[in-house]
Design a protein around this motif. Structure first.
Motif, short mmCIF file in Angstrom:
data_model
loop_
_atom_site.label_atom_id
_atom_site.label_comp_id
_atom_site.label_asym_id
_atom_site.label_seq_id
_atom_site.Cartn_x
_atom_site.Cartn_y
_atom_site.Cartn_z
N ASP A 4 43.98 45.12 45.41
CA ASP A 4 44.66 43.92 45.91
C ASP A 4 43.70 42.97 46.63
O ASP A 4 43.99 41.79 46.80
N LEU A 5 42.54 43.50 47.04
CA LEU A 5 41.56 42.64 47.72
C LEU A 5 40.80 41.78 46.71
O LEU A 5 40.10 40.85 47.06
N LEU A 6 40.91 42.17 45.43
CA LEU A 6 40.12 41.50 44.39
C LEU A 6 40.94 40.58 43.49
O LEU A 6 40.43 39.62 42.94
N ILE A 7 42.20 40.93 43.32
CA ILE A 7 43.01 40.16 42.36
C ILE A 7 44.48 40.18 42.77
O ILE A 7 44.97 41.19 43.31
N ASP A 8 45.16 39.09 42.49
CA ASP A 8 46.58 39.00 42.73
C ASP A 8 47.31 40.01 41.81
O ASP A 8 46.98 40.11 40.63
N LYS A 9 48.29 40.74 42.39
CA LYS A 9 48.97 41.80 41.62
C LYS A 9 49.55 41.29 40.30
O LYS A 9 49.38 41.91 39.25
N GLU A 10 50.25 40.16 40.38
CA GLU A 10 50.91 39.64 39.16
C GLU A 10 49.91 39.30 38.08
O GLU A 10 50.11 39.58 36.90
N SER A 73 37.07 40.04 33.38
CA SER A 73 35.67 39.66 33.22
C SER A 73 35.18 39.26 34.61
O SER A 73 35.82 38.46 35.30
N LEU A 74 34.06 39.84 35.05
CA LEU A 74 33.67 39.69 36.46
C LEU A 74 33.24 38.27 36.83
O LEU A 74 33.13 37.95 38.01
N ASP A 75 33.00 37.42 35.83
CA ASP A 75 32.65 36.04 36.19
C ASP A 75 33.82 35.36 36.90
O ASP A 75 33.62 34.38 37.62
N ALA A 76 35.03 35.93 36.75
CA ALA A 76 36.20 35.38 37.45
C ALA A 76 36.06 35.54 38.96
O ALA A 76 36.71 34.84 39.73
N ILE A 77 35.22 36.49 39.41
CA ILE A 77 35.03 36.66 40.87
C ILE A 77 33.55 36.43 41.23
O ILE A 77 33.04 37.01 42.18
N GLU A 198 29.91 50.33 34.77
CA GLU A 198 29.10 49.35 35.52
C GLU A 198 30.01 48.33 36.21
O GLU A 198 29.82 48.00 37.38
N LYS A 199 31.01 47.84 35.47
CA LYS A 199 31.93 46.87 36.05
C LYS A 199 32.71 47.50 37.20
O LYS A 199 32.95 46.86 38.23
N SER A 200 33.10 48.77 37.04
CA SER A 200 33.85 49.45 38.10
C SER A 200 33.02 49.57 39.37
O SER A 200 33.52 49.39 40.48
N MET A 201 31.71 49.86 39.21
CA MET A 201 30.85 50.00 40.40
C MET A 201 30.70 48.67 41.11
O MET A 201 30.76 48.60 42.34
N ILE A 202 30.55 47.60 40.32
CA ILE A 202 30.41 46.26 40.93
C ILE A 202 31.71 45.90 41.67
O ILE A 202 31.70 45.44 42.81
N LEU A 203 32.85 46.19 41.03
CA LEU A 203 34.14 45.86 41.65
C LEU A 203 34.39 46.71 42.89
O LEU A 203 34.88 46.22 43.91
N PHE A 204 34.02 48.00 42.81
CA PHE A 204 34.21 48.89 43.96
C PHE A 204 33.40 48.37 45.15
O PHE A 204 33.90 48.24 46.27
N ASP A 205 32.12 48.05 44.91
CA ASP A 205 31.26 47.58 46.00
C ASP A 205 31.78 46.27 46.60
O ASP A 205 31.77 46.09 47.81
N GLU A 206 32.26 45.40 45.73
CA GLU A 206 32.79 44.11 46.22
C GLU A 206 34.06 44.33 47.05
O GLU A 206 34.25 43.71 48.10
N ALA A 207 34.92 45.24 46.59
CA ALA A 207 36.16 45.51 47.32
C ALA A 207 35.87 46.13 48.68
O ALA A 207 36.50 45.77 49.69
#
Ligand code: SF4
Ligand code: SF4
Length: 214
Positions: A4-10, A73-77, A198-207
């Motif tokens: 929820d810290l990265l993307i709106d639920k809907e 796609s991580l370019d969205a964040i 790789e994407k999961s690790m980037i997202l985890f670190d960002e969250a």
């Protein structure tokens, strides 16, 4: 909670729904679950949740992050696009040849047909229109692709192979009038598994960063 810290639920559920619909066309949804399990095992080794337990991070959070990595796609964040990550890691492909042996249909965009025939005039009878997508053609024979040389696990028309083959495990789809490269969620493609990891690790670190900054 982390997701929820990265993307709106809907928005997440909308993306997830679209991704699963694309997958259903070619794969079973079990494939997606198997890919998520494979990524989960590796992510647990790379990112210790013990360290973040006091912040309330759980195993469920890891699963949610993987589900997000599947579809966003991580370019969205502000991160790298799927294509940028894939292009930087050609070594993730272990040349197993499954994409050539198991993909169906193998799409050829109408703009590519002439180029393909210029270099391989004998392919004329091997290319047929795709019934679902009028802009696309496909090889008449696939699963395995007729041009896969199984003795040496190589493509017989490598230099003029369709773009869809060169982009694998990414797949170009149209959403809201724009083209997007999404990950083909195949559990038995090492390239796809490592890309989602790789994407999961980037997202985890960002969250985690956002959680600590809260
Ligand atoms: S892209 Fe995936 S399925 Fe294709 S050869 Fe590489 S690892 Fe195997
Ligand atoms: S054209 Fe070549 S790269 Fe594409 S699926 Fe067939 S064998 Fe594989």
């Amino acid at each position: 909670m982390l997701r929820d810290l990265l993307i709106d639920k809907e928005l997440f559920w909308e993306l997830r729904q679209k991704a699963l619909e694309s997958e259903k066309i070619e794969n079973s949804l079990e494939d997606v679950e198997l890919l998520e399990k494979a990524v989960f095992k590796r992510l647990k080794k790379k990112r210790s949740i013990k360290k973040y337990k006091k912040l309330g991070v759980s195993k469920g959070d890891l699963n949610e992050i993987i589900e997000l990595a599947d579809v966003l796609s991580l370019d969205a964040i502000g991160g790298p696009s799927n294509m940028e990550i894939a292009d930087n890691h050609p070594e993730w492909c272990n040349n197993c040849g499954r994409c050539c042996k198991e993909s169906s249909p193998i799409f050829i965009h109408k703009d590519e047909v002439n180029i393909l025939l210029t270099f391989n005039s004998d392919l004329k009878d091997e290319i047929i229109p795709n019934v679902l997508y009028p802009e696309h053609y496909q090889f008449k024979e696939d699963k395995p692709c007729k041009f896969h040389n199984s003795d040496v696990n190589k493509c017989k028309i490598y230099d003029s192979r369709p773009q869809v083959c060169g982009n694998y495990p990414l797949m170009l789809v149209e959403r809201n009038g724009k083209g997007h490269n999404i990950v083909n969620l195949r559990y038995n493609c090492n390239y796809a598994v490592l890309l989602v990891l790789e994407k999961s690790m980037i997202l985890f670190d960002e969250a985690i960063k956002r959680l600590k900054d809260k």
